[in-house]
Design a protein around this motif. Structure first.
Motif, PDB file in Angstrom:
ATOM      1  N   VAL A   4     -17.502 -64.113  20.096  1.00 51.95           N
ATOM      2  CA  VAL A   4     -18.444 -63.364  21.276  1.00 51.95           C
ATOM      3  C   VAL A   4     -19.591 -63.146  20.853  1.00 51.95           C
ATOM      4  O   VAL A   4     -20.604 -63.467  21.320  1.00 51.95           O
ATOM      5  CB  VAL A   4     -17.574 -62.274  21.762  1.00 51.95           C
ATOM      6  CG1 VAL A   4     -18.595 -61.553  22.964  1.00 51.95           C
ATOM      7  CG2 VAL A   4     -16.256 -62.615  22.630  1.00 51.95           C
ATOM      8  N   ALA A   5     -19.780 -62.542  19.446  1.00 54.01           N
ATOM      9  CA  ALA A   5     -20.837 -62.145  19.006  1.00 54.01           C
ATOM     10  C   ALA A   5     -21.876 -63.516  18.488  1.00 54.01           C
ATOM     11  O   ALA A   5     -22.995 -63.450  18.961  1.00 54.01           O
ATOM     12  CB  ALA A   5     -20.766 -61.358  17.484  1.00 54.01           C
ATOM     13  N   ALA A   6     -20.995 -64.520  18.220  1.00 53.69           N
ATOM     14  CA  ALA A   6     -22.029 -65.726  17.862  1.00 53.69           C
ATOM     15  C   ALA A   6     -22.098 -66.272  19.094  1.00 53.69           C
ATOM     16  O   ALA A   6     -23.658 -66.655  19.207  1.00 53.69           O
ATOM     17  CB  ALA A   6     -20.893 -66.624  17.061  1.00 53.69           C
ATOM     18  N   ALA A   7     -22.051 -66.234  20.282  1.00 51.48           N
ATOM     19  CA  ALA A   7     -22.464 -66.714  21.509  1.00 51.48           C
ATOM     20  C   ALA A   7     -23.576 -66.046  21.843  1.00 51.48           C
ATOM     21  O   ALA A   7     -24.528 -66.401  22.365  1.00 51.48           O
ATOM     22  CB  ALA A   7     -21.058 -66.958  22.459  1.00 51.48           C
ATOM     23  N   GLU A   8     -23.410 -64.602  21.758  1.00 49.30           N
ATOM     24  CA  GLU A   8     -24.348 -63.682  22.365  1.00 49.30           C
ATOM     25  C   GLU A   8     -25.561 -63.771  21.485  1.00 49.30           C
ATOM     26  O   GLU A   8     -26.857 -63.609  22.096  1.00 49.30           O
ATOM     27  CB  GLU A   8     -23.964 -62.316  22.254  1.00 49.30           C
ATOM     28  CG  GLU A   8     -24.726 -60.969  23.168  1.00 49.30           C
ATOM     29  CD  GLU A   8     -24.777 -61.476  24.296  1.00 49.30           C
ATOM     30  OE1 GLU A   8     -25.427 -60.924  25.332  1.00 49.30           O
ATOM     31  OE2 GLU A   8     -23.613 -62.041  24.907  1.00 49.30           O
ATOM     32  N   LEU A   9     -25.424 -63.960  20.133  1.00 44.61           N
ATOM     33  CA  LEU A   9     -26.722 -63.935  19.120  1.00 44.61           C
ATOM     34  C   LEU A   9     -27.228 -65.328  19.256  1.00 44.61           C
ATOM     35  O   LEU A   9     -28.720 -65.386  19.046  1.00 44.61           O
ATOM     36  CB  LEU A   9     -26.157 -63.572  17.670  1.00 44.61           C
ATOM     37  CG  LEU A   9     -25.828 -62.074  17.543  1.00 44.61           C
ATOM     38  CD1 LEU A   9     -25.322 -62.057  16.259  1.00 44.61           C
ATOM     39  CD2 LEU A   9     -26.952 -61.254  17.647  1.00 44.61           C
TER      40      LEU A   9
END
Length: 476
Positions: free
Chosen positions: A329-334
């Motif tokens: 999720v963090a990778a997609a957000e960043l």
């Protein structure tokens, strides 16, 4: 000299040689050196300190960070009033990415001419004719499913990695992987251990993300963990256990157990960069730390930059199951992952055996080039200059230089003469007595290697590091 400053051979905030000394070493007039220093000062690369000489500026002109060799792009400098943050200034001040990524003796540069570009292009062309919709939109699943599945199978066999496809996150290389795990798993002020010497890129990413850094010495068994209660407990430990960068040692069984015990006891994450693990030329490859025991508290990082080519910009993380969803999720957000068409092509390249075949070919080629360079070092410099670590692995050698010599100045002179080496002292966070040079051999054929080595040896002779008598004797 401007190129040497941009390259980082003359690090930020370090003193340049005295003009008389440099003029004598380079066999030019002192006025020539004075004019060069004046030009560098007017452009903002150096500063003069009354009574203490000329120093490299702590923050270089912004234009040199992106286009150091392109005079056609010489734009006005950013106004001094530009609102660059303290964090941005720190990043620019410690920027160390080299503008030289090819040729003798760039460390870590693979021979990109040997990659089967035609075959890979054919795979891409076929897949691109009628691409699925899910390969044309944003990725929020950690990358192409086919590539993650292919990697899970490959890493299990080749590196003893314990993971399924859901634990793999595709990144754009090691830098993005380090950035992701530190942003999500650490807070500003948390402590991280790094290897000393070690990769400057990891150090700079930790600094920009607000972590405190403790450099831990490396010996013939790898990183030396100074265990609690003598030192504070780190939140993360960044290591290259299979082939330490830049020294080449591997992490011993005892040290692996110590680090795993530390991580389990204190809830520390061990971040394993499996650097150059595919290129071991003798004996059995060392297994990954991640697969050393079940459910190890290890985050495993890898990249295709050395095995295929750097511009592919594809790497991967293998994370414990509890971290897989939050990090995806963090990778997609960043970062808003993409390159799914290329990832799908790479998955097929791996699954059909082309990847393993390519590594096998390159392992043989790099082994031959390593042996050729090692023979040159022993014949023309002597055994005292041979690498202290003789593991037949990796894409570079480290030659030893006498204690107290200026490896930065040697590298700068070599760069002026078209040979690109890295000073070993630059890889230390703290001042050390040890000196040496990193020589990459992977992208250099034998004729280029011999010619470039002759130039480097002449530089060592000029600095008095290799005696002229011994040099003439070796030629005979």
């Amino acid at each position: 000299m401007q190129a040497a400053i941009v390259e980082g051979i003359f690090p930020r905030a370090t003193r340049l040689p005295a003009t008389r000394d440099l003029a004598r070493e380079l066999s030019v007039s002192r006025n020539t050196v004075l004019n060069v220093y004046d030009n560098l000062m007017s452009q903002g690369y150096v500063t003069a300190r009354t009574g203490s000489g000329t120093w490299v500026a702590e923050t270089l002109p912004e234009r040199c960070l992106n286009s150091p060799r392109n005079d056609a792009l010489s734009l006005p400098l950013v106004a001094k009033s530009a609102a660059i943050s303290k964090r941005g200034s720190s990043l620019l001040g410690h920027a160390n990415a080299s503008p030289y990524q090819w040729g003798a003796f760039v460390p870590g540069a693979p021979d990109v001419t040997q990659f089967p570009h035609k075959l890979f292009s054919q795979i891409q062309a076929r897949l691109n004719k009628e691409p699925d919709i899910d390969r044309l939109i944003y990725s929020s699943n950690g990358g192409c499913t086919y590539l993650r599945q292919a990697l899970a199978e490959y890493l299990s066999v080749s590196r003893s990695v314990r993971a399924d496809a859901d634990q793999i996150i595709i990144t754009e290389g090691i830098h993005q992987a380090v950035d992701l795990v530190t942003r999500v798993l650490c807070d500003p002020g948390d402590l991280a251990w790094i290897e000393e010497p070690g990769y400057w890129g990891t150090r700079n990413l930790l600094r920009i993300n607000g972590l405190k850094i403790q450099a831990m010495s490396v010996d013939e068994q790898g990183i030396i963990p100074d265990l609690p209660p003598r030192t504070p407990v780190p939140k993360m430990v960044f290591i290259t256990p299979s082939h330490q960068y830049p020294l080449g040692v591997h992490l011993s069984l005892e040290r692996r157990k110590q680090l795993l015990d530390l991580a389990r006891k204190h809830k520390t994450w061990l971040v394993e960069d499996d650097y150059d693990s595919e290129f071991r030329f003798a004996g059995q490859p060392f297994p990954s730390l991640q697969g050393f025991e079940p459910d190890a508290p290890v985050i495993y990082m890898g990249t295709f930059s050395k095995t295929l080519y750097p511009a592919l910009r594809l790497g991967y993380l293998v994370v414990p199951k509890a971290l897989a969803q939050p990090l995806r999720v963090a990778a997609a957000e960043l970062y808003r992952g993409g390159h799914l068409l290329v990832q799908r092509a790479l998955a097929e390249f791996i699954l059909k055996g082309h990847y393993v075949a390519h590594i096998r070919r390159m392992r043989k080629l790099y082994s031959q080039r390593r042996r050729f360079l090692a023979n040159l070092i022993e014949r023309y410099l002597g055994k005292d200059f041979m690498p202290q670590v003789n593991h037949e692995a990796g894409l570079h050698l480290v030659i030893n230089l006498p204690t107290g010599c200026d490896d930065v100045a040697v590298a700068a002179l070599a760069l002026q003469r078209g040979v690109k080496v890295r000073p070993l002292s630059q890889y230390y966070m703290h001042l050390q007595e040890r000196r040496g040079l990193l020589l990459g051999y992977a992208c250099v054929d034998e004729r280029q290697c011999q010619d470039a080595f002759g130039v480097l040896r002449a530089c060592l002779i000029q600095f008095g590091i290799v005696g002229r008598a011994e040099s003439l004797k070796s030629e005979g």
